[in-house]
Write a protein that holds these residues in place. Sequence first.
Motif: not given
Length: 237
Positions: A60-67, A69-71
Amino acid sequence: MLKKTNLSEVKEVFKTLAYAVPINPEICGLCNHPFTNMTIVPDIKSINNSPNKMLDLTKENDYKIWIEHLFNILDNTKDVFSLFYIINKPYKLTAFKYSKDYLSKKDFSELLEYCWTISENPNGDINVSIRELISYFKKADKHILMNDKEYDVWNNLPDELVVYRGISDNHNPKGLSWTNNIDVAEWFMNRWKSPDNYMLKATVKKEDCLCYFNGRNEEEIVVDSRHIKPKRIDYIG
């Protein structure tokens, strides 16, 4: 269609797609997502570090960081075509479907050609129906959708012509991609070796030929397949 593309709204569509498709790990850490094919990706903020920090998108935490960056990338993208270059091939037509109402006619026509021709199997897109695709081609500006040579070929098609479609296991027999070159259709029929592959032949009226593309030397005629009655060809000789 809009006089000018609403880039902000298209960006919101892309963000929605990013959230709507979950990260489902497949074999060897692969995944099928609009913006990544891998579940383990570099952390952009550490890209100049050695070794780079990696993010596990199933966490979850890594996904939030990636999202995040993507946004940030999406927010800083300056034009609509750059947005469509970012998204993965299997999702380009889906992105077009949900962005089309925010596009100018010029961008609509150019992006339709791009998304259609770059997609590996546009006739089999589960998110965009054949009926929807036909409506897109009918709305597009033909002078923009095709280049000058393609437009001349399309504009000078006879009132009635014979077209062919090579079918393999992953192709939709009711698809829109046809050709009047039987050798091209035969190549598509044999592209994936299977005893179940076959060819279709049909007579089509010019008014049902939506456009002509030859960017990949496939002599593709996009046909409103609702108006034809194809016959199966089992032998070519």
